[in-house]
Motif scaffolding. Sequence first.
Motif, PDB file in Angstrom:
ATOM      1  N   SER A  74      30.603  50.666  52.082  1.00 15.91           N
ATOM      2  CA  SER A  74      30.534  50.482  50.637  1.00 15.91           C
ATOM      3  C   SER A  74      31.539  49.412  50.210  1.00 15.91           C
ATOM      4  O   SER A  74      32.464  49.059  50.956  1.00 15.91           O
ATOM      5  CB  SER A  74      30.846  51.792  49.910  1.00 15.91           C
ATOM      6  N   ARG A  75      31.375  48.895  48.994  1.00 13.87           N
ATOM      7  CA  ARG A  75      32.326  47.900  48.490  1.00 13.87           C
ATOM      8  C   ARG A  75      33.731  48.482  48.435  1.00 13.87           C
ATOM      9  O   ARG A  75      34.717  47.784  48.697  1.00 13.87           O
ATOM     10  CB  ARG A  75      31.894  47.411  47.103  1.00 13.87           C
ATOM     11  N   LEU A  76      33.831  49.771  48.099  1.00 12.90           N
ATOM     12  CA  LEU A  76      35.137  50.423  48.045  1.00 12.90           C
ATOM     13  C   LEU A  76      35.764  50.488  49.439  1.00 12.90           C
ATOM     14  O   LEU A  76      36.964  50.209  49.607  1.00 12.90           O
ATOM     15  CB  LEU A  76      34.994  51.822  47.459  1.00 12.90           C
ATOM     16  N   GLU A  77      34.955  50.828  50.438  1.00 13.48           N
ATOM     17  CA  GLU A  77      35.466  50.877  51.810  1.00 13.48           C
ATOM     18  C   GLU A  77      35.920  49.496  52.263  1.00 13.48           C
ATOM     19  O   GLU A  77      36.980  49.350  52.886  1.00 13.48           O
ATOM     20  CB  GLU A  77      34.375  51.398  52.750  1.00 13.48           C
ATOM     21  N   GLY A  79      36.988  47.163  50.406  1.00 12.36           N
ATOM     22  CA  GLY A  79      38.212  46.846  49.690  1.00 12.36           C
ATOM     23  C   GLY A  79      39.444  47.487  50.298  1.00 12.36           C
ATOM     24  O   GLY A  79      40.556  47.003  50.105  1.00 12.36           O
ATOM     25  N   ARG A  80      39.257  48.572  51.028  1.00 11.59           N
ATOM     26  CA  ARG A  80      40.390  49.211  51.703  1.00 11.59           C
ATOM     27  C   ARG A  80      40.658  48.594  53.074  1.00 11.59           C
ATOM     28  O   ARG A  80      41.758  48.717  53.603  1.00 11.59           O
ATOM     29  CB  ARG A  80      40.123  50.712  51.841  1.00 11.59           C
ATOM     30  N   TRP A  81      39.642  47.949  53.627  1.00 16.59           N
ATOM     31  CA  TRP A  81      39.791  47.305  54.933  1.00 16.59           C
ATOM     32  C   TRP A  81      40.258  45.857  54.814  1.00 16.59           C
ATOM     33  O   TRP A  81      41.076  45.394  55.607  1.00 16.59           O
ATOM     34  CB  TRP A  81      38.454  47.315  55.677  1.00 16.59           C
ATOM     35  N   LEU A  82      39.693  45.144  53.830  1.00 11.13           N
ATOM     36  CA  LEU A  82      39.845  43.691  53.752  1.00 11.13           C
ATOM     37  C   LEU A  82      40.467  43.274  52.432  1.00 11.13           C
ATOM     38  O   LEU A  82      40.113  43.802  51.373  1.00 11.13           O
ATOM     39  CB  LEU A  82      38.478  43.001  53.863  1.00 11.13           C
ATOM     40  N   ALA A  83      41.374  42.309  52.469  1.00  6.45           N
ATOM     41  CA  ALA A  83      41.940  41.726  51.251  1.00  6.45           C
ATOM     42  C   ALA A  83      41.965  40.217  51.406  1.00  6.45           C
ATOM     43  O   ALA A  83      42.254  39.697  52.489  1.00  6.45           O
ATOM     44  CB  ALA A  83      43.341  42.260  50.981  1.00  6.45           C
ATOM     45  N   LEU A  84      41.669  39.522  50.317  1.00  2.00           N
ATOM     46  CA  LEU A  84      41.612  38.057  50.325  1.00  2.00           C
ATOM     47  C   LEU A  84      42.753  37.467  49.512  1.00  2.00           C
ATOM     48  O   LEU A  84      43.034  37.915  48.397  1.00  2.00           O
ATOM     49  CB  LEU A  84      40.278  37.582  49.740  1.00  2.00           C
ATOM     50  N   ALA A 106      43.133  48.638  43.134  1.00  4.53           N
ATOM     51  CA  ALA A 106      41.846  49.126  42.629  1.00  4.53           C
ATOM     52  C   ALA A 106      41.024  49.895  43.664  1.00  4.53           C
ATOM     53  O   ALA A 106      40.441  50.934  43.341  1.00  4.53           O
ATOM     54  CB  ALA A 106      41.042  47.963  42.059  1.00  4.53           C
ATOM     55  N   PRO A 107      40.944  49.441  44.943  1.00  2.00           N
ATOM     56  CA  PRO A 107      40.135  50.206  45.910  1.00  2.00           C
ATOM     57  C   PRO A 107      40.671  51.602  46.197  1.00  2.00           C
ATOM     58  O   PRO A 107      39.957  52.431  46.775  1.00  2.00           O
ATOM     59  CB  PRO A 107      40.183  49.325  47.170  1.00  2.00           C
ATOM     60  N   HIS A 108      41.910  51.867  45.809  1.00  2.00           N
ATOM     61  CA  HIS A 108      42.517  53.169  46.086  1.00  2.00           C
ATOM     62  C   HIS A 108      42.483  54.098  44.878  1.00  2.00           C
ATOM     63  O   HIS A 108      42.986  55.226  44.944  1.00  2.00           O
ATOM     64  CB  HIS A 108      43.967  52.973  46.542  1.00  2.00           C
ATOM     65  N   LEU A 109      41.899  53.630  43.763  1.00  2.00           N
ATOM     66  CA  LEU A 109      41.851  54.430  42.541  1.00  2.00           C
ATOM     67  C   LEU A 109      40.461  55.034  42.348  1.00  2.00           C
ATOM     68  O   LEU A 109      39.454  54.423  42.740  1.00  2.00           O
ATOM     69  CB  LEU A 109      42.191  53.568  41.322  1.00  2.00           C
ATOM     70  N   PRO A 110      40.364  56.198  41.704  1.00  2.00           N
ATOM     71  CA  PRO A 110      39.047  56.738  41.348  1.00  2.00           C
ATOM     72  C   PRO A 110      38.443  55.899  40.228  1.00  2.00           C
ATOM     73  O   PRO A 110      39.149  55.118  39.571  1.00  2.00           O
ATOM     74  CB  PRO A 110      39.377  58.160  40.872  1.00  2.00           C
ATOM     75  N   PRO A 111      37.131  56.024  39.979  1.00  5.61           N
ATOM     76  CA  PRO A 111      36.514  55.289  38.882  1.00  5.61           C
ATOM     77  C   PRO A 111      37.245  55.521  37.562  1.00  5.61           C
ATOM     78  O   PRO A 111      37.522  56.670  37.197  1.00  5.61           O
ATOM     79  CB  PRO A 111      35.085  55.844  38.835  1.00  5.61           C
ATOM     80  N   LEU A 112      37.595  54.425  36.901  1.00  2.96           N
ATOM     81  CA  LEU A 112      38.309  54.449  35.621  1.00  2.96           C
ATOM     82  C   LEU A 112      39.700  55.082  35.740  1.00  2.96           C
ATOM     83  O   LEU A 112      40.317  55.440  34.726  1.00  2.96           O
ATOM     84  CB  LEU A 112      37.496  55.185  34.550  1.00  2.96           C
ATOM     85  N   GLY A 113      40.181  55.237  36.960  1.00  6.68           N
ATOM     86  CA  GLY A 113      41.493  55.842  37.167  1.00  6.68           C
ATOM     87  C   GLY A 113      42.623  54.884  36.833  1.00  6.68           C
ATOM     88  O   GLY A 113      42.477  53.654  36.941  1.00  6.68           O
ATOM     89  N   MET A 114      43.735  55.418  36.436  1.00  5.76           N
ATOM     90  CA  MET A 114      44.929  54.639  36.122  1.00  5.76           C
ATOM     91  C   MET A 114      45.877  54.649  37.324  1.00  5.76           C
ATOM     92  O   MET A 114      45.896  55.607  38.106  1.00  5.76           O
ATOM     93  CB  MET A 114      45.633  55.221  34.898  1.00  5.76           C
TER      94      MET A 114
END
Length: 257
Positions: A74-77, A79-84, A106-114
């Motif tokens: 997934s895009r979230l996964e 985002g946790r593996w790869l950073a540009l 952001a990849p480590h936060l829940p949807p709309l999470g702070m």
Amino acid sequence: MNPALLSFRQISFGYQRQRPILQELSFALQPGRITAVLGPNGAGKTTLLYLALGWLAPWSGEIMLDGRRLRSHSRLERGRWLALVPQSEHTPFDYTVLEYVLMGRAPHLPPLGMPTPVDIRAAWQALEQVGLELLAEHPVPQLSSGERQLMLLARALAQSPRLLLLDEPTAHLDLHNKARLVQMLRSLKEQGVTLLMTNHEPDVVLALADDVLLLEPGGAAQYGVLDDVLTAEALSRIYRLPIRLVEVDGHRQVLWI
């Protein structure tokens, strides 16, 4: 040998069907190593990073991330593996440096999470790592080009990736900050982070890389260990200049004049 963290298997891609940029490209990144992508303008260096991120889809072939097809993550996964770390990035709002670096969480936060205290601490640690902690409350538009580049690196570090992708990371840095960046990237390697960077400066590649991917216009490529691939003959062919490699104090340097 450890299983590859990221691999390209017979990847072909272009923006026009009649003009491929990459043709049947294959390579595999081993964990904990620095791989440099070197080549002239238009050879596909940045395009390769976008393919690795899943932002572009190859014409043919398969990209694997940690033994699975890249697109199955997934895009979230991803985002946790790869950073540009891009070459540059437009900032439409007056974010502070800390706010901008926090976006890496952001990849480590829940949807709309702070952001939680853990996220804020990670952002501060990233700022300290690149030496920008004193500019944390500074508006991003007021940064110099070199400070912006270090901020983009901090945002990627705050993301806590396994694989860090860097697009011409030394392009906007003066000599002092370039030397600092080289040391930072070596430190990240020692911490177990795998790095894939594009670069147009062979001297930086010689100072940093374990492995090299040489790209040539039209899709030809050569991949392997630094000393086997980065030869005077290969550099002369790619850049169409008579280039020599000389040894100074035990380190190879490029001469092209």
